[in-house]
Design a protein around this motif. Structure first.
Motif, PDB file in Angstrom:
ATOM      1  N   ILE A 182       0.736  -1.112   0.000  1.00  0.00           N
ATOM      2  CA  ILE A 182      -0.067   0.064  -0.024  1.00  0.00           C
ATOM      3  C   ILE A 182       0.915   1.360   0.082  1.00  0.00           C
ATOM      4  O   ILE A 182       0.695   2.126  -0.912  1.00  0.00           O
ATOM      5  N   PHE A 183       1.985   1.290   0.707  1.00  0.00           N
ATOM      6  CA  PHE A 183       2.568   2.452   0.817  1.00  0.00           C
ATOM      7  C   PHE A 183       3.619   2.563  -0.342  1.00  0.00           C
ATOM      8  O   PHE A 183       3.808   3.756  -0.876  1.00  0.00           O
ATOM      9  N   MET A 184       3.966   1.674  -1.121  1.00  0.00           N
ATOM     10  CA  MET A 184       4.661   1.643  -2.255  1.00  0.00           C
ATOM     11  C   MET A 184       3.932   2.179  -3.352  1.00  0.00           C
ATOM     12  O   MET A 184       3.974   2.924  -4.167  1.00  0.00           O
ATOM     13  N   ALA A 185       2.421   1.612  -3.396  1.00  0.00           N
ATOM     14  CA  ALA A 185       1.384   2.400  -4.214  1.00  0.00           C
ATOM     15  C   ALA A 185       1.133   3.786  -4.101  1.00  0.00           C
ATOM     16  O   ALA A 185       0.942   4.687  -5.000  1.00  0.00           O
ATOM     17  N   ILE A 186       1.132   3.983  -3.008  1.00  0.00           N
ATOM     18  CA  ILE A 186       0.984   5.728  -2.533  1.00  0.00           C
ATOM     19  C   ILE A 186       2.125   6.440  -2.849  1.00  0.00           C
ATOM     20  O   ILE A 186       1.973   7.599  -3.712  1.00  0.00           O
ATOM     21  N   VAL A 187       3.265   5.998  -3.070  1.00  0.00           N
ATOM     22  CA  VAL A 187       4.438   6.763  -3.522  1.00  0.00           C
ATOM     23  C   VAL A 187       4.361   6.878  -5.032  1.00  0.00           C
ATOM     24  O   VAL A 187       4.559   7.731  -5.649  1.00  0.00           O
ATOM     25  N   MET A 188       4.078   5.682  -5.916  1.00  0.00           N
ATOM     26  CA  MET A 188       4.167   5.606  -7.110  1.00  0.00           C
ATOM     27  C   MET A 188       2.904   6.522  -7.718  1.00  0.00           C
ATOM     28  O   MET A 188       3.087   7.237  -8.699  1.00  0.00           O
ATOM     29  N   VAL A 189       1.701   6.487  -6.968  1.00  0.00           N
ATOM     30  CA  VAL A 189       0.761   7.348  -7.741  1.00  0.00           C
ATOM     31  C   VAL A 189       0.844   8.656  -7.326  1.00  0.00           C
ATOM     32  O   VAL A 189       0.677   9.704  -8.243  1.00  0.00           O
ATOM     33  N   THR A 190       1.582   9.263  -6.206  1.00  0.00           N
ATOM     34  CA  THR A 190       2.209  10.515  -6.193  1.00  0.00           C
ATOM     35  C   THR A 190       3.006  10.985  -7.276  1.00  0.00           C
ATOM     36  O   THR A 190       2.876  12.132  -7.351  1.00  0.00           O
ATOM     37  N   TYR A 221      18.064  21.801 -14.020  1.00  0.00           N
ATOM     38  CA  TYR A 221      17.731  20.309 -13.912  1.00  0.00           C
ATOM     39  C   TYR A 221      18.559  19.102 -14.054  1.00  0.00           C
ATOM     40  O   TYR A 221      18.950  18.256 -13.466  1.00  0.00           O
ATOM     41  N   SER A 222      19.096  19.309 -15.451  1.00  0.00           N
ATOM     42  CA  SER A 222      20.039  18.413 -15.848  1.00  0.00           C
ATOM     43  C   SER A 222      21.215  18.177 -15.082  1.00  0.00           C
ATOM     44  O   SER A 222      21.748  17.126 -14.843  1.00  0.00           O
ATOM     45  N   PHE A 223      21.676  19.533 -14.692  1.00  0.00           N
ATOM     46  CA  PHE A 223      22.674  19.489 -13.459  1.00  0.00           C
ATOM     47  C   PHE A 223      22.546  18.586 -12.272  1.00  0.00           C
ATOM     48  O   PHE A 223      23.424  18.077 -11.703  1.00  0.00           O
ATOM     49  N   MET A 224      21.224  18.689 -11.788  1.00  0.00           N
ATOM     50  CA  MET A 224      20.911  18.197 -10.573  1.00  0.00           C
ATOM     51  C   MET A 224      20.486  16.339 -10.680  1.00  0.00           C
ATOM     52  O   MET A 224      20.386  15.882  -9.907  1.00  0.00           O
ATOM     53  N   ILE A 225      20.319  15.908 -11.884  1.00  0.00           N
ATOM     54  CA  ILE A 225      19.739  14.684 -12.162  1.00  0.00           C
ATOM     55  C   ILE A 225      20.505  13.548 -11.436  1.00  0.00           C
ATOM     56  O   ILE A 225      19.726  12.674 -10.643  1.00  0.00           O
ATOM     57  N   PRO A 226      21.743  13.405 -11.063  1.00  0.00           N
ATOM     58  CA  PRO A 226      22.305  12.517 -10.402  1.00  0.00           C
ATOM     59  C   PRO A 226      21.607  12.338  -8.868  1.00  0.00           C
ATOM     60  O   PRO A 226      21.453  11.459  -8.372  1.00  0.00           O
ATOM     61  N   ALA A 227      21.543  13.737  -8.347  1.00  0.00           N
ATOM     62  CA  ALA A 227      21.061  13.686  -7.104  1.00  0.00           C
ATOM     63  C   ALA A 227      19.641  13.590  -6.878  1.00  0.00           C
ATOM     64  O   ALA A 227      18.930  13.046  -6.098  1.00  0.00           O
ATOM     65  N   VAL A 228      18.738  13.903  -8.199  1.00  0.00           N
ATOM     66  CA  VAL A 228      17.487  13.560  -8.182  1.00  0.00           C
ATOM     67  C   VAL A 228      16.974  12.153  -7.925  1.00  0.00           C
ATOM     68  O   VAL A 228      16.106  11.622  -7.555  1.00  0.00           O
ATOM     69  N   ILE A 229      18.122  11.106  -8.609  1.00  0.00           N
ATOM     70  CA  ILE A 229      18.008   9.903  -8.667  1.00  0.00           C
ATOM     71  C   ILE A 229      18.107   9.418  -7.179  1.00  0.00           C
ATOM     72  O   ILE A 229      17.454   8.461  -6.735  1.00  0.00           O
ATOM     73  N   VAL A 230      18.972  10.008  -6.556  1.00  0.00           N
ATOM     74  CA  VAL A 230      18.964   9.914  -5.091  1.00  0.00           C
ATOM     75  C   VAL A 230      17.791  10.010  -4.509  1.00  0.00           C
ATOM     76  O   VAL A 230      17.295   9.232  -3.354  1.00  0.00           O
ATOM     77  N   ILE A 231      16.924  11.169  -4.753  1.00  0.00           N
ATOM     78  CA  ILE A 231      15.687  11.768  -3.966  1.00  0.00           C
ATOM     79  C   ILE A 231      14.672  10.493  -4.538  1.00  0.00           C
ATOM     80  O   ILE A 231      14.012   9.829  -3.595  1.00  0.00           O
ATOM     81  N   ILE A 232      14.768  10.052  -5.576  1.00  0.00           N
ATOM     82  CA  ILE A 232      13.578   9.191  -5.965  1.00  0.00           C
ATOM     83  C   ILE A 232      13.895   7.561  -5.169  1.00  0.00           C
ATOM     84  O   ILE A 232      12.733   7.310  -4.219  1.00  0.00           O
ATOM     85  N   LEU A 233      15.111   7.418  -4.944  1.00  0.00           N
ATOM     86  CA  LEU A 233      15.116   6.094  -3.720  1.00  0.00           C
ATOM     87  C   LEU A 233      14.823   6.669  -2.485  1.00  0.00           C
ATOM     88  O   LEU A 233      14.017   5.779  -1.840  1.00  0.00           O
ATOM     89  N   ILE A 234      15.135   7.747  -2.157  1.00  0.00           N
ATOM     90  CA  ILE A 234      14.675   7.970  -0.660  1.00  0.00           C
ATOM     91  C   ILE A 234      13.389   8.305  -0.440  1.00  0.00           C
ATOM     92  O   ILE A 234      12.985   8.056   0.673  1.00  0.00           O
ATOM     93  N   ALA A 235      12.575   8.333  -1.572  1.00  0.00           N
ATOM     94  CA  ALA A 235      11.135   8.723  -1.311  1.00  0.00           C
ATOM     95  C   ALA A 235      10.500   7.287  -0.950  1.00  0.00           C
ATOM     96  O   ALA A 235       9.398   7.254  -0.231  1.00  0.00           O
ATOM     97  N   PHE A 236      11.107   6.074  -1.529  1.00  0.00           N
ATOM     98  CA  PHE A 236      10.603   4.833  -1.364  1.00  0.00           C
ATOM     99  C   PHE A 236      11.050   4.654  -0.011  1.00  0.00           C
ATOM    100  O   PHE A 236      10.354   3.735   0.646  1.00  0.00           O
ATOM    101  N   CYS A 237      12.226   4.991   0.488  1.00  0.00           N
ATOM    102  CA  CYS A 237      12.747   4.771   2.006  1.00  0.00           C
ATOM    103  C   CYS A 237      11.880   5.442   2.856  1.00  0.00           C
ATOM    104  O   CYS A 237      11.815   4.728   4.060  1.00  0.00           O
ATOM    105  N   ILE A 238      11.388   6.857   2.557  1.00  0.00           N
ATOM    106  CA  ILE A 238      10.395   7.393   3.524  1.00  0.00           C
ATOM    107  C   ILE A 238       9.363   6.712   3.638  1.00  0.00           C
ATOM    108  O   ILE A 238       8.782   6.244   4.861  1.00  0.00           O
ATOM    109  N   ALA A 239       8.544   5.943   2.617  1.00  0.00           N
ATOM    110  CA  ALA A 239       7.319   5.443   2.757  1.00  0.00           C
ATOM    111  C   ALA A 239       7.719   3.926   3.563  1.00  0.00           C
ATOM    112  O   ALA A 239       6.823   3.477   4.382  1.00  0.00           O
ATOM    113  N   TYR A 240       8.717   3.287   3.313  1.00  0.00           N
ATOM    114  CA  TYR A 240       9.129   2.203   4.055  1.00  0.00           C
ATOM    115  C   TYR A 240       9.239   2.392   5.598  1.00  0.00           C
ATOM    116  O   TYR A 240       8.709   1.920   6.549  1.00  0.00           O
TER     117      TYR A 240
END
Length: 433
Positions: free
Chosen positions: A99-107, A176-195
């Motif tokens: 459920i929490f993973m679904a919340i993240v993906m829908v968001t 945004y292009s300059f930040m992309i490597p860090a954005v990938i980090v934030i994407i992973l952290i989004a799932f960690c927060i939900a966990y």
């Protein structure tokens, strides 16, 4: 007494009374800034101007909130979400993690348009019933959304990135292009927060569904759906069309879409005029408290912005720091970007504080692009916990959560991960120390 000191005292007292629930938010957002304005020496005419300006900025959000809450309350009452809820329950079984993973993906998907209000309007009504079924607290639903919000809020067409790029004098796409490597980090952290939220709620006793409730509710839903099959499909299509329109860049304001959809839904589902009147009164009563809160926030925002308190606080924050850390000021300030975002709000954070920091560190070889990226990557976590962001109150109203409870639950999640993103982004070279 300086405007900066008055502003800081106001914010500290405001946060205290909200988190500790010493005052109703409505009272706090009206009385405290007015007292601050009087202490700062402003007259009645000036304060009246501040309030008028604040009301103007808040009006569209209040209308959006009133009709969106009414629309989704109606749809919930007629059973639009029941089949979806039961489908999710069957698919996830007893697994709250899904459920929490679904919340993240829908968001992630819902926030593609960059509108926080739209995202709350899509995600909260869809997941709140199933969260209640599992005993998951509504503030946990909001907390689980924070990481995905942070990721999508800094897309090139998002408001924060445009503000930061304008101040740094760079193209939004390049930033945004300059930040992309860090954005990938934030994407992973989004799932960690939900966990982490999943673990918190599991420890709190969530995840237990009463025996026999599934079959009973399935039968009730089936009976309701069979009895009103045509209306159910009409409601589903109407809602789908409405959500599609919310994503499109139309000349129509968002609140007008909800106003029209609510009027159509009310007539179709309750053809009798007396029933319509009863429902309008019921839904209006439910929305009134949060509408009053939003207008009170308008008073608060009008006073702190119009009086110059926000700009004074931003300048004071920079001046307080020791001169020795000037070459690294952007990095040290980013450690506190979440609470700073909560205090200053989005516009003041990027238009008042960011230019000052750029001016301090640029002589030491830190480019404006790096400073802008530093603040975007870290402060983005504080945006939707801030009592100064109007869209937050749409989510609070839908989830029936107070601003104090939201801050208490989510701040402990977003501030540490903001610092973690700062450290990781420095390691991978996006942020310069």
């Amino acid at each position: 007494m300086s405007l900066a000191i008055i502003g800081f005292v106001l914010m500290i007292i405001l946060m205290y009374v909200l988190i500790r629930e010493k005052l109703s938010p409505i009272i706090a957002f009206i009385i405290l800034p007015l007292i601050a304005a009087i202490v700062a020496g402003f007259g009645i005419t000036e304060i009246a101007g501040f309030i008028e300006t604040g009301m103007e900025t808040m009006l569209s959000t209040v209308i959006l909130f009133a009709f969106s809450i009414s629309y989704f309350s109606l749809m919930s009452e007629v059973g639009l979400f029941d089949p979806i809820i039961n489908f999710l329950v069957k698919k996830t079984g007893k697994n709250m993690f899904t459920i929490f993973m679904a919340i993240v993906m829908v968001t992630f998907v819902a926030h593609l348009d960059g509108s926080g209000a739209t995202t709350f309007l899509i995600v909260v009504p869809a997941f709140l019933p199933i969260c209640k079924k599992y005993g998951i607290r509504p503030q946990a639903l909001l907390g689980a959304m924070m990481g995905a919000f942070a990721t999508m809020n800094i897309l090139p067409w998002g408001g924060p990135t445009m503000r930061a790029a304008t101040v740094a004098n760079v193209e939004t796409g390049d930033l945004y292009s300059f930040m992309i490597p860090a954005v990938i980090v934030i994407i992973l952290i989004a799932f960690c927060i939900a966990y982490v939220v999943y673990l918190i709620e599991k420890k709190n006793g969530a995840g237990i569904i009463a025996e026999g409730s599934d079959s009973f509710e399935d039968n009730a839903v089936a009976e309701k759906t069979n009895r009103n099959q045509n209306i159910y499909w009409f409601n589903l299509i109407l809602t789908a069309v409405m959500l599609i329109l919310l994503f499109m860049d139309l000349a129509f304001p968002l609140y007008a879409i909800f106003m029209i959809a609510f009027a159509i839904a009310l007539v179709v589902n309750f053809p009798n005029v007396k029933d319509q009147s009863k429902k309008i009164k019921l839904y209006g009563t439910n929305a009134m408290v949060m509408c009053m809160t939003l207008f009170a926030v308008g008073v608060f925002m009008g006073v702190i912005s119009g009086s110059g308190m926000v700009e004074a606080m931003a300048t004071a924050i920079v001046n307080i720091l020791p001169a020795g850390i000037a070459p690294h000021m952007h990095w040290f300030m980013a450690l506190f970007s979440v609470p700073l975002m909560m205090m200053l709000g989005t516009d003041a954070f990027y238009y008042a504080l960011l230019p000052i920091i750029i001016g301090v560190v640029e002589p030491f070889g830190v480019s404006p692009e790096v400073v802008a990226a530093t603040f975007l990557l870290t402060a983005t976590f504080g945006t939707f916990v801030s009592p100064s962001v109007a869209a937050v109150y749409v989510g609070l109203g839908l989830a029936e959560v107070s601003i104090g409870d939201h801050i208490k639950y989510s701040l402990r999640l977003v501030w540490p991960v903001s610092i973690l993103v700062l450290i990781l982004s420095t390691i991978i070279g996006v942020i310069k120390f």
